[in-house]
Design a protein around this motif. Sequence first.
Motif, PDB file in Angstrom:
ATOM      1  N   THR A   3      30.705  72.712  82.730  1.00  0.00           N
ATOM      2  CA  THR A   3      29.209  72.412  82.832  1.00  0.00           C
ATOM      3  C   THR A   3      28.642  73.558  83.714  1.00  0.00           C
ATOM      4  OG1 THR A   3      29.984  70.966  84.795  1.00  0.00           O
ATOM      5  CG2 THR A   3      29.209  69.741  82.832  1.00  0.00           C
ATOM      6  N   GLY A   4      29.563  74.453  83.992  1.00  0.00           N
ATOM      7  CA  GLY A   4      29.012  75.616  84.859  1.00  0.00           C
ATOM      8  C   GLY A   4      28.126  76.584  84.119  1.00  0.00           C
ATOM      9  N   ILE A   5      27.413  77.038  84.939  1.00  0.00           N
ATOM     10  CA  ILE A   5      26.407  78.124  84.353  1.00  0.00           C
ATOM     11  C   ILE A   5      26.896  79.319  83.678  1.00  0.00           C
ATOM     12  CG2 ILE A   5      24.399  79.656  84.880  1.00  0.00           C
ATOM     13  CD1 ILE A   5      23.328  77.546  86.922  1.00  0.00           C
ATOM     14  N   LYS A   6      26.466  79.641  82.604  1.00  0.00           N
ATOM     15  CA  LYS A   6      27.101  80.824  81.753  1.00  0.00           C
ATOM     16  C   LYS A   6      26.214  82.001  81.812  1.00  0.00           C
ATOM     17  CE  LYS A   6      29.548  77.747  78.391  1.00  0.00           C
ATOM     18  NZ  LYS A   6      29.428  77.496  76.795  1.00  0.00           N
ATOM     19  N   ASN A   8      24.589  83.452  79.570  1.00  0.00           N
ATOM     20  CA  ASN A   8      23.649  83.504  78.623  1.00  0.00           C
ATOM     21  C   ASN A   8      22.385  82.498  79.401  1.00  0.00           C
ATOM     22  OD1 ASN A   8      24.242  84.754  76.341  1.00  0.00           O
ATOM     23  ND2 ASN A   8      25.712  83.266  75.742  1.00  0.00           N
ATOM     24  N   ASP A   9      22.601  81.551  80.098  1.00  0.00           N
ATOM     25  CA  ASP A   9      21.693  80.615  80.858  1.00  0.00           C
ATOM     26  C   ASP A   9      20.919  81.715  81.724  1.00  0.00           C
ATOM     27  OD1 ASP A   9      23.242  78.527  79.893  1.00  0.00           O
ATOM     28  OD2 ASP A   9      24.277  78.009  81.361  1.00  0.00           O
ATOM     29  N   LEU A  12      18.616  83.695  79.533  1.00  0.00           N
ATOM     30  CA  LEU A  12      17.592  82.942  78.856  1.00  0.00           C
ATOM     31  C   LEU A  12      16.518  82.656  80.355  1.00  0.00           C
ATOM     32  CD1 LEU A  12      16.752  80.693  76.735  1.00  0.00           C
ATOM     33  CD2 LEU A  12      17.411  78.850  78.329  1.00  0.00           C
ATOM     34  N   ILE A  13      16.765  82.147  81.265  1.00  0.00           N
ATOM     35  CA  ILE A  13      15.888  82.083  82.498  1.00  0.00           C
ATOM     36  C   ILE A  13      15.172  83.301  82.874  1.00  0.00           C
ATOM     37  CG2 ILE A  13      15.863  81.638  84.707  1.00  0.00           C
ATOM     38  CD1 ILE A  13      18.124  79.711  84.616  1.00  0.00           C
ATOM     39  N   VAL A  16      12.520  84.004  79.987  1.00  0.00           N
ATOM     40  CA  VAL A  16      11.280  83.041  80.146  1.00  0.00           C
ATOM     41  C   VAL A  16      10.500  83.455  81.171  1.00  0.00           C
ATOM     42  CG1 VAL A  16      10.714  80.827  80.610  1.00  0.00           C
ATOM     43  CG2 VAL A  16      12.532  81.251  79.198  1.00  0.00           C
ATOM     44  N   LEU A  17      11.157  83.738  82.627  1.00  0.00           N
ATOM     45  CA  LEU A  17      10.406  84.314  83.478  1.00  0.00           C
ATOM     46  C   LEU A  17       9.779  85.568  83.308  1.00  0.00           C
ATOM     47  CD1 LEU A  17      12.303  82.974  86.337  1.00  0.00           C
ATOM     48  CD2 LEU A  17      10.470  81.932  85.647  1.00  0.00           C
ATOM     49  N   ALA A  20       6.546  85.031  81.202  1.00  0.00           N
ATOM     50  CA  ALA A  20       5.703  84.518  82.065  1.00  0.00           C
ATOM     51  C   ALA A  20       4.979  85.645  83.061  1.00  0.00           C
ATOM     52  CB  ALA A  20       6.291  83.396  82.910  1.00  0.00           C
TER      53      ALA A  20
END
Lengths: 123, 166
Positions: A3-6, A8-9, A12-13, A16-17, A20
């Motif tokens: 469940t740890g942040i990878k 790629n996460d 991705l963030i 997106v930012l 934006a």
Amino acid sequence: MNTGIKKNDILLIFIVLAVAGLAYFLHSVIGAGGAGSVTVKVNGVIEGVYNLGEDQEIVINEGTNYLVIKNGKADMTKADCPDKLCVNQKAVSKKHESIICLPNKVIVEVNSGEKGEYDAVAN
Amino acid sequence: MMLWRTRTAFLGVFTALALIFSYVETLIPISLGIPGAKLGLANLVIVTALYKMRLQEVYVLSVVRVVLSGLIFGNYISILYSLAGGLLSLTVMAALKKGDRFSVTGISVAGGVFHNIGQLLIAMFIVETFSISYYIPGLLAAGTVTGLMIGILSGQMLKRLVNIQF
């Protein structure tokens, strides 16, 4: 299960930012410059064009919404819709800014200062 | 492998849970100043279900949740918006989950962002204007933040549900 942040996460963030930020930048560039008027549309049909230069109060759509123009800014002050999102929104003055009341299908859009066919190209 | 009727029962329980989250959300008076932006607590159930249930069941859960909460807390227009947002969001999340390249947090962020994009597309279609694109930066940022929060919460839920598969 992991469940740890990878990596790629984060990527991705970041993307997106970045999108934006880019969209915000484009809007502020396009929106810069003196604004002239606001167009009020109901259900996609233009109900009127009002000068931002003069203070006035506009009754839209037979009273479902009230728009107040003051100090060069247009602000929705009253609406009979339940969510009141358009009323809570801040006043608009920059080019291409808009106040939208979805339940009543009312759109208040700030027009660019100059009028003419160049608008279509600039958009 | 669970019995068909057991699965149906679980689906009902998850739907009820999602509805309760929708209700709790109406109690939280957070306005982010951006139309359409909200916490999306019910997404916590959807994201968790995405890892714990069959995909077609998650779709059923999502649609039933949206229609019921729309009838109870909203109106028929809000159902349309939520349906567009919910289905696009779920489709993107399911697609990203397949490759196993993202953790639940990343998938939830994508879900939050595409939920807002779906609603924006419907809004563009309904009011017939592109000037709504003015909200894109705010909605993307809001989707990222809420998606991140829901993702972290879902991660914690999934950690505690390791041995359970519905």
